[in-house]
Scaffold this motif. Structure first.
Motif, PDB file in Angstrom:
ATOM      1  N   GLN A  93       0.812  -1.214   0.000  1.00  0.00           N
ATOM      2  CA  GLN A  93       0.000   0.000   0.000  1.00  0.00           C
ATOM      3  C   GLN A  93       0.848   1.267   0.000  1.00  0.00           C
ATOM      4  O   GLN A  93       0.463   2.287  -0.573  1.00  0.00           O
ATOM      5  N   ALA A  94       2.038   1.207   0.615  1.00  0.00           N
ATOM      6  CA  ALA A  94       2.914   2.376   0.646  1.00  0.00           C
ATOM      7  C   ALA A  94       3.476   2.669  -0.743  1.00  0.00           C
ATOM      8  O   ALA A  94       3.468   3.814  -1.209  1.00  0.00           O
ATOM      9  N   GLN A 134      16.358   9.434  -7.231  1.00  0.00           N
ATOM     10  CA  GLN A 134      15.766   9.330  -5.898  1.00  0.00           C
ATOM     11  C   GLN A 134      15.199   7.929  -5.693  1.00  0.00           C
ATOM     12  O   GLN A 134      14.722   7.295  -6.642  1.00  0.00           O
ATOM     13  N   ILE A 135      15.251   7.477  -4.446  1.00  0.00           N
ATOM     14  CA  ILE A 135      14.784   6.143  -4.066  1.00  0.00           C
ATOM     15  C   ILE A 135      13.775   6.278  -2.932  1.00  0.00           C
ATOM     16  O   ILE A 135      14.037   6.957  -1.932  1.00  0.00           O
ATOM     17  N   ILE A 136      12.621   5.604  -3.070  1.00  0.00           N
ATOM     18  CA  ILE A 136      11.652   5.517  -1.975  1.00  0.00           C
ATOM     19  C   ILE A 136      11.588   4.062  -1.534  1.00  0.00           C
ATOM     20  O   ILE A 136      11.203   3.182  -2.309  1.00  0.00           O
ATOM     21  N   VAL A 137      11.972   3.800  -0.300  1.00  0.00           N
ATOM     22  CA  VAL A 137      11.946   2.434   0.233  1.00  0.00           C
ATOM     23  C   VAL A 137      10.578   2.189   0.859  1.00  0.00           C
ATOM     24  O   VAL A 137      10.218   2.805   1.864  1.00  0.00           O
ATOM     25  N   CYS A 138       9.817   1.299   0.244  1.00  0.00           N
ATOM     26  CA  CYS A 138       8.458   0.983   0.707  1.00  0.00           C
ATOM     27  C   CYS A 138       8.320  -0.504   0.996  1.00  0.00           C
ATOM     28  O   CYS A 138       7.250  -1.091   0.799  1.00  0.00           O
ATOM     29  N   SER A 139       9.398  -1.105   1.446  1.00  0.00           N
ATOM     30  CA  SER A 139       9.402  -2.553   1.677  1.00  0.00           C
ATOM     31  C   SER A 139       8.988  -2.932   3.093  1.00  0.00           C
ATOM     32  O   SER A 139       9.070  -4.103   3.472  1.00  0.00           O
ATOM     33  N   GLY A 140       8.535  -1.954   3.888  1.00  0.00           N
ATOM     34  CA  GLY A 140       8.102  -2.246   5.242  1.00  0.00           C
ATOM     35  C   GLY A 140       9.274  -2.466   6.189  1.00  0.00           C
ATOM     36  O   GLY A 140      10.437  -2.304   5.821  1.00  0.00           O
ATOM     37  N   GLY A 141       8.947  -2.852   7.413  1.00  0.00           N
ATOM     38  CA  GLY A 141       9.981  -3.092   8.412  1.00  0.00           C
ATOM     39  C   GLY A 141       9.937  -4.491   8.975  1.00  0.00           C
ATOM     40  O   GLY A 141      10.691  -4.833   9.889  1.00  0.00           O
ATOM     41  N   TYR A 142       9.039  -5.346   8.413  1.00  0.00           N
ATOM     42  CA  TYR A 142       8.878  -6.707   8.917  1.00  0.00           C
ATOM     43  C   TYR A 142       9.411  -7.670   7.859  1.00  0.00           C
ATOM     44  O   TYR A 142       8.656  -8.135   6.997  1.00  0.00           O
ATOM     45  N   HIS A 143      10.690  -7.973   7.919  1.00  0.00           N
ATOM     46  CA  HIS A 143      11.320  -8.736   6.848  1.00  0.00           C
ATOM     47  C   HIS A 143      11.662 -10.173   7.228  1.00  0.00           C
ATOM     48  O   HIS A 143      11.310 -11.099   6.507  1.00  0.00           O
ATOM     49  N   ILE A 144      12.335 -10.339   8.345  1.00  0.00           N
ATOM     50  CA  ILE A 144      12.806 -11.678   8.713  1.00  0.00           C
ATOM     51  C   ILE A 144      12.060 -12.165   9.949  1.00  0.00           C
ATOM     52  O   ILE A 144      12.181 -11.584  11.028  1.00  0.00           O
ATOM     53  N   PRO A 145      11.244 -13.211   9.816  1.00  0.00           N
ATOM     54  CA  PRO A 145      10.527 -13.745  10.977  1.00  0.00           C
ATOM     55  C   PRO A 145      11.500 -14.171  12.072  1.00  0.00           C
ATOM     56  O   PRO A 145      12.501 -14.839  11.802  1.00  0.00           O
ATOM     57  N   TYR A 193      14.385   8.045   0.789  1.00  0.00           N
ATOM     58  CA  TYR A 193      13.197   8.212   1.630  1.00  0.00           C
ATOM     59  C   TYR A 193      12.652   6.840   2.046  1.00  0.00           C
ATOM     60  O   TYR A 193      12.874   5.831   1.386  1.00  0.00           O
ATOM     61  N   PHE A 194      11.898   6.845   3.141  1.00  0.00           N
ATOM     62  CA  PHE A 194      11.177   5.658   3.599  1.00  0.00           C
ATOM     63  C   PHE A 194       9.696   6.007   3.726  1.00  0.00           C
ATOM     64  O   PHE A 194       9.351   7.137   4.105  1.00  0.00           O
ATOM     65  N   LEU A 195       8.852   5.035   3.425  1.00  0.00           N
ATOM     66  CA  LEU A 195       7.406   5.245   3.509  1.00  0.00           C
ATOM     67  C   LEU A 195       6.741   3.950   3.959  1.00  0.00           C
ATOM     68  O   LEU A 195       7.137   2.861   3.554  1.00  0.00           O
ATOM     69  N   GLY A 196       5.722   4.085   4.817  1.00  0.00           N
ATOM     70  CA  GLY A 196       4.946   2.927   5.235  1.00  0.00           C
ATOM     71  C   GLY A 196       5.401   2.276   6.515  1.00  0.00           C
ATOM     72  O   GLY A 196       4.818   1.270   6.948  1.00  0.00           O
ATOM     73  N   TRP A 245       0.482   7.466  14.244  1.00  0.00           N
ATOM     74  CA  TRP A 245       0.056   6.090  14.511  1.00  0.00           C
ATOM     75  C   TRP A 245      -0.365   5.393  13.230  1.00  0.00           C
ATOM     76  O   TRP A 245      -0.136   4.193  13.058  1.00  0.00           O
ATOM     77  N   GLY A 246      -0.984   6.112  12.311  1.00  0.00           N
ATOM     78  CA  GLY A 246      -1.525   5.496  11.102  1.00  0.00           C
ATOM     79  C   GLY A 246      -0.533   5.336   9.971  1.00  0.00           C
ATOM     80  O   GLY A 246      -0.902   4.833   8.903  1.00  0.00           O
ATOM     81  N   SER A 247       0.724   5.735  10.171  1.00  0.00           N
ATOM     82  CA  SER A 247       1.695   5.720   9.070  1.00  0.00           C
ATOM     83  C   SER A 247       1.882   4.349   8.441  1.00  0.00           C
ATOM     84  O   SER A 247       2.086   4.238   7.231  1.00  0.00           O
ATOM     85  N   GLY A 248       1.845   3.308   9.236  1.00  0.00           N
ATOM     86  CA  GLY A 248       2.012   1.964   8.712  1.00  0.00           C
ATOM     87  C   GLY A 248       0.698   1.280   8.426  1.00  0.00           C
ATOM     88  O   GLY A 248       0.666   0.070   8.190  1.00  0.00           O
ATOM     89  N   ARG A 249      -0.392   2.041   8.425  1.00  0.00           N
ATOM     90  CA  ARG A 249      -1.726   1.484   8.238  1.00  0.00           C
ATOM     91  C   ARG A 249      -2.439   2.184   7.084  1.00  0.00           C
ATOM     92  O   ARG A 249      -1.952   3.165   6.533  1.00  0.00           O
ATOM     93  N   PHE A 250      -3.626   1.681   6.763  1.00  0.00           N
ATOM     94  CA  PHE A 250      -4.403   2.269   5.672  1.00  0.00           C
ATOM     95  C   PHE A 250      -4.858   3.685   5.987  1.00  0.00           C
ATOM     96  O   PHE A 250      -5.279   4.417   5.104  1.00  0.00           O
ATOM     97  N   SER A 251      -4.798   4.072   7.251  1.00  0.00           N
ATOM     98  CA  SER A 251      -5.368   5.363   7.653  1.00  0.00           C
ATOM     99  C   SER A 251      -4.404   6.533   7.515  1.00  0.00           C
ATOM    100  O   SER A 251      -4.850   7.672   7.392  1.00  0.00           O
ATOM    101  N   GLY A 252      -3.101   6.269   7.546  1.00  0.00           N
ATOM    102  CA  GLY A 252      -2.161   7.383   7.581  1.00  0.00           C
ATOM    103  C   GLY A 252      -1.152   7.445   6.459  1.00  0.00           C
ATOM    104  O   GLY A 252      -0.469   8.460   6.291  1.00  0.00           O
TER     105      GLY A 252
END
Length: 439
Positions: free
Chosen positions: A23-24, A134-145, A385-388, A395-402
């Motif tokens: 979504q990011a 320019q690079i936007i990193v939108c790969s999230g922060g949850y990568h390795i279980p 840059y980082f997004l998501g 609070w909503g940055s990592g969610r559908f709301s923000g």
């Protein structure tokens, strides 16, 4: 400019490259298209892969549908106060992807991203090489279980999976199930197994909990009225430390309800403190179950108390008055050891989170835990840059709301930076290269 296919000898130049097609990434693409900024989305799997493949069957959003507000794609269904289930979330996201029509290359792994002394980014991928301004990193922060090394010492006949792999009770062999971790995912998976009639053992941690409904409204609605979701990380009482906080456990299942581990205990679920080891056939736990339950309840009551204060200050009339949660069960003693064979446990679900992996990104923007340092997604390295990410700004940055507001903010920064680059090229009296020879 028309982008050309990359190959092994030449690098295709794209002004902006987005890494990640969730979504990011698509939110960033939405606003880049509005500004007519050429870009490319690189996604190693398929669009929205995590939402489609890393959720269990009974999954529902824990936030109400009215909070779903992706760019140009707010929730428009007939149940704004409800909670979309897994299939509905996928449908919502598929419709968003269809609207955005991002220039995306799916099935492309980004091997490395680096920046030269002139500020040009080199991007090595499984389909060839690119360069970008320019690079936007939108790969999230949850990568390795995260699965602890003690897992290697459990008997081979024990089925072990991470929460990201869990789908339903039927995928596990008959017998008891140990769920390790009682955060948002662990608590909901434990509930799912419990409702399916499985014998569940739950190793808890210090996760907080929150009420689903209080004084006639969803707690999320109250907190929204109170302005909590508009509070930036810079003004939060915990500051940037809030980014490392565990999410409060609650559920949107069956119209939404509390998750009360104490109630589960009265129904046969066995609760333990933090699991720390496996020794000579026994699981070892810290004697901190009661502390975990009390702390979670204190957070629950504290949030409700803050709602009470706001209601009084604003003079809001409600049909229900203040209330305080009172424990329905308390552990008689702290059990610190459990014989694995005698318990009948045949499966373990590790639900203790993920760790970030940005090893492919060569940039001096990370802290000691591997998390990027930034100010609302803008790093100290120009053009990166980082997004998501959770609490990127709110609070909503990592969610559908923000994510929409964060994406719009970043694209304004990106547009301004791109104008500077174009002005620099004009001042030099040269046309900026679009295709550059690879090193």
């Amino acid at each position: 400019m028309v982008m050309k296919q990359a190959n092994t000898t030449r690098s295709t130049h794209v002004p902006v490259i987005i890494v990640g097609g969730g979504q990011a990434g698509l939110s960033a693409s939405y606003f880049l298209q509005q500004e007519n900024i050429e870009h490319l989305v690189l996604e190693k799997n398929t669009l929205m892969h995590g939402w489609k493949h890393e959720r269990w069957d009974s999954f529902t959003l824990v936030t109400p549908n009215w909070q779903c507000d992706l760019p140009g794609h707010p929730y428009t269904g007939d149940d704004p106060d409800g909670f979309m289930n897994h299939a509905e979330v996928v449908e919502y996201l598929n419709a968003f992807a269809e609207k955005v029509k991002a220039p995306v290359h799916e099935g492309v792994t980004v091997y490395s991203v680096s920046c030269d002394t002139k500020g040009l980014y080199s991007v090595a991928t499984s389909e060839g090489n690119y360069t970008a301004d320019q690079i936007i990193v939108c790969s999230g922060g949850y990568h390795i279980p995260v699965i602890p090394r003690m897992a290697e010492r459990l008997p081979e006949e024990i089925t072990q999976i991470h929460s990201a792999q869990y789908k339903n009770a039927a995928q596990l062999p008959e017998g008891g199930v140990l769920v390790v971790g009682a955060g948002q995912s662990g608590a909901q998976i434990a509930e799912d197994l419990h409702l399916e009639g499985r014998k569940v053992y739950l190793a808890t941690g210090d996760s907080p909990r929150v009420a689903r409904f209080y004084r006639g409204k969803d707690v999320v609605r109250w907190l929204d009225d109170m302005g909590y979701y508009r509070m930036s990380v810079d003004h939060h009482p915990l500051g940037k430390n809030v980014r490392s906080n565990t999410n409060h456990y609650v559920t949107g299942r069956d119209g939404g309800r509390d998750i009360d581990l104490r109630k589960f205990a009265t129904e046969g679920m066995e609760l333990y403190g933090l699991m720390t080891d496996y020794q000579e056939g026994e699981l070892v736990f810290q004697p901190d179950l009661e502390e975990h339950l009390d702390t979670a309840d204190a957070t629950y009551n504290n949030i409700n108390s803050r709602i009470d204060q706001w209601i009084e200050q604003q003079g809001v009339e409600t049909d229900e008055g203040p209330s305080v949660y009172k424990p329905v069960w308390k552990p008689e003693s702290e059990r610190t050891r459990l014989n694995l064979a005698e318990s009948g446990i045949t499966s373990v679900i590790w639900s203790i989170g993920y760790r970030p992996d940005f090893s492919w990104l060569d940039a001096s923007v990370f802290n000691g835990q591997g998390h990027p340092q930034h100010q609302r997604g803008v790093t100290g390295q120009p053009g990166l840059y980082f997004l998501g990410l959770p609490w990127l700004h709110t609070w909503g940055s990592g969610r559908f709301s923000g994510v929409r507001e964060d994406a719009e903010f970043l694209i304004d920064k990106i547009f301004a930076y791109q104008e500077q680059l174009d002005e620099h090229c004009a001042d030099q009296g040269v046309e900026c290269q679009k295709i550059t020879e690879s090193a």
